[in-house]
Design a protein around this motif. Structure first.
Motif, mmCIF file in Angstrom:
data_model
loop_
_atom_site.group_PDB
_atom_site.id
_atom_site.type_symbol
_atom_site.label_atom_id
_atom_site.label_comp_id
_atom_site.label_asym_id
_atom_site.label_seq_id
_atom_site.Cartn_x
_atom_site.Cartn_y
_atom_site.Cartn_z
ATOM 1 N N LEU A 1 97.727 29.258 83.757
ATOM 2 C CA LEU A 1 99.106 29.491 84.174
ATOM 3 C C LEU A 1 99.810 28.182 84.523
ATOM 4 O O LEU A 1 101.021 28.025 84.256
ATOM 5 C CB LEU A 1 99.123 30.439 85.379
ATOM 6 C CG LEU A 1 98.645 31.870 85.110
ATOM 7 C CD1 LEU A 1 98.560 32.655 86.409
ATOM 8 C CD2 LEU A 1 99.588 32.573 84.136
ATOM 9 N N ILE B 1 86.884 32.472 87.608
ATOM 10 C CA ILE B 1 87.987 33.250 87.032
ATOM 11 C C ILE B 1 89.318 32.825 87.650
ATOM 12 O O ILE B 1 90.319 32.622 86.942
ATOM 13 C CB ILE B 1 87.750 34.756 87.263
ATOM 14 C CG1 ILE B 1 86.525 35.228 86.471
ATOM 15 C CG2 ILE B 1 88.982 35.561 86.856
ATOM 16 C CD1 ILE B 1 86.085 36.634 86.808
ATOM 17 N N GLY C 1 97.733 31.424 90.194
ATOM 18 C CA GLY C 1 96.285 31.474 89.950
ATOM 19 C C GLY C 1 95.498 31.523 91.247
ATOM 20 O O GLY C 1 94.518 32.275 91.378
ATOM 21 N N MET D 1 92.455 30.969 85.668
ATOM 22 C CA MET D 1 93.832 31.472 85.637
ATOM 23 C C MET D 1 94.800 30.413 86.163
ATOM 24 O O MET D 1 95.916 30.263 85.638
ATOM 25 C CB MET D 1 93.925 32.741 86.485
ATOM 26 C CG MET D 1 93.148 33.926 85.941
ATOM 27 S SD MET D 1 93.705 34.416 84.293
ATOM 28 C CE MET D 1 95.404 34.857 84.616
ATOM 29 N N ILE E 1 95.755 34.942 92.745
ATOM 30 C CA ILE E 1 94.822 35.837 92.062
ATOM 31 C C ILE E 1 93.412 35.658 92.618
ATOM 32 O O ILE E 1 92.687 36.634 92.864
ATOM 33 C CB ILE E 1 94.844 35.576 90.534
ATOM 34 C CG1 ILE E 1 96.186 36.010 89.948
ATOM 35 C CG2 ILE E 1 93.697 36.314 89.842
ATOM 36 C CD1 ILE E 1 96.375 35.627 88.492
#
Length: 457
Positions: free
Chosen positions: A175, A167, A195, A171, A198
């Motif tokens: 991004l 995940i 990312g 991201m 995150i």
């Protein structure tokens, strides 16, 4: 490794070929899953954004990524080793309540010092302010990711950890691509950094979920940082040894991604990149063997020592450990050695397939062999630390760093036609010396076991 062995032993205990295959697949995911996701994601992002960036922008983005991963691994190396030992001791007495408070403290220290280090490098180095800020965020996030993985090793839901990596890097790709599309270099760097931030947050949240605690913070790990100098040296020297040859080749070729200390990665790095991918079987086989077969013999030996067995019985257990280790090594040499041999032979075809310069043939072959030897060296270090021979592990890691610095400097500046042989020779020498002293320690294992214990009257 904490918690991994329980899962693997349960799978293999079924005694079927299907369970064995499942265990090896599971072991591959655990040992290399996050790493493979990382390098594949970075490769995908580079391909997607190739037409969106100018050549010099692509080089600078790649340079910042490489510096980030190199810097964070060297920075967290000492913390990683000593903190892992602290957590292992806490888990041994079933004190899982210390995991979250310790993570809060170590994460806070990581953020503070990673900010200082990366800020000094990027701002003093003269990087543009917006790019420097993005690079600092990226450095902080990746460093926190390595720290979080120490604590998540105590969890047993490893597949969810791999999913979190998936995940996070999804991201980062999304991004990064969107950023490159609209803002080119600044956009891709900020997108990728976001990312990774995150990912670090998701991993940290897993620790909060897995190990809830009412204790705010635990600084007990600081005592381990102070009292385990050889373990901290091992973490620093080992990671530095893996990177020092790359840094030397960057300086030798003197290709700048930007003014200042920003030497661009070169083809030497690309060869090692592919070589490291090929050692996945070695890491997987080792994980399975160390957490199943070796663990059994190791536990039997300790049980004999603590259970009051006779000297003859303890000696038999010692011999069983040694025999099992050499059996594991022989299997590893057959599997990974065979694969590496094949790759050395087909290296010209690989260069052609991946559209790499034909003059890299010698370097690619050396790096295939060097990566294999480095995998063996890593395995030896881990086994040495199983027996808690910290001084030996730290000395060998420092030896590898010293030799790789000397040899790589010589071949980079004076014998560039033999690129890669410096890393190969340095780790091979360190491996052989390590095996010699490991065997000496194994012969004296019983004596060292008893003399290292404190027995009450």
């Amino acid at each position: 490794m904490a918690g991994i062995g329980f899962k693997l032993r349960n799978i293999i205990s079924n005694g079927t070929y299907a369970s064995l295959i499942t265990a090896y697949v599971y072991g591959a995911v655990i040992s290399t899953g996050p790493w493979l996701i990382s390098i594949i994601s970075i490769g995908i992002l580079a391909v997607l954004c190739h037409s969106l960036l100018l050549t010099q922008e692509s080089i600078l983005f790649r340079t910042i990524l490489v510096y980030t991963y190199m810097g964070t691994l060297i920075f967290t190396g000492p913390i990683y080793m000593s903190t892992t030992r602290y957590l292992a001791d806490k888990m041994f007495i079933n004190d899982y309540s210390a995991i979250l408070p310790t993570f809060k403290f170590v994460a806070r220290q990581s953020i503070i010092y990673s900010t200082i280090i990366s800020s000094a490098f990027y701002f003093i180095g003269g990087l543009q302010v917006n790019l420097a800020l993005a690079a600092i965020v990226l450095f902080q996030s990746v460093a926190l990711t390595w720290i979080a993985m120490i604590f998540l090793s105590a969890a047993r839901d490893f597949t969810s950890i791999v999913k979190v990596f998936g995940i996070g890097y999804f991201m980062a790709i999304a991004l990064g691509y969107a950023g490159a599309y609209y803002y080119r270099l600044e956009g891709i760097l900020w997108g990728f950094a976001t990312g990774m931030m995150i990912l670090a947050v998701l991993l940290s949240s897993r620790i909060f979920q897995e190990f809830p605690s009412q204790v705010r913070i635990d600084k007990g790990v600081v005592g381990y940082w102070k009292n385990l100098p050889w373990l901290m040296l091992c973490g620093f020297a080992y990671n530095s040894a893996l990177w020092v040859d790359k840094l030397i080749y960057w300086i030798a070729e003197n290709k700048k991604a930007a003014p200042g200390p920003f030497y661009a990665p070169v083809n030497y790095d690309t060869c090692f990149f592919w070589a490291y991918v090929t050692i996945v079987p070695a890491l997987t086989v080792f994980l399975i063997r160390i957490e199943t077969s070796f663990y059994k013999y190791y536990a039997d030996y300790l049980g004999a020592v603590s259970g009051g067995a006779t000297l003859e019985e303890i000696e038999e257990k010692r011999k069983a450990i040694n025999s099992n280790l050499w059996l594991s090594i022989s299997r590893l040499l057959k599997i990974q050695g065979g694969l590496t041999g094949v790759l050395v032979l087909i290296a010209p075809d690989l260069l052609l397939y991946f559209k790499m310069p034909a003059d890299l043939i010698v370097t690619l072959r050396y790096t295939f062999i060097a990566a294999f030897i480095q995998a063996l060296f890593l395995i030896m270090i881990i086994v040495i630390l199983y027996f808690d021979w910290q001084r030996l592990a730290g000395t060998l890691a420092l030896l590898a760093l010293t030799l790789n610095t000397i040899f790589s400097y010589y071949f980079a500046f004076y014998k560039s036609a033999y690129s890669g042989i410096g890393a190969l020779a340095s780790f091979l020498i360190a491996l052989l010396i390590g095996m010699y002293y490991f065997n000496r320690h194994m012969e004296d294992l019983i004596f060292e076991t008893f003399t290292s214990q404190s027995f009450g009257s």
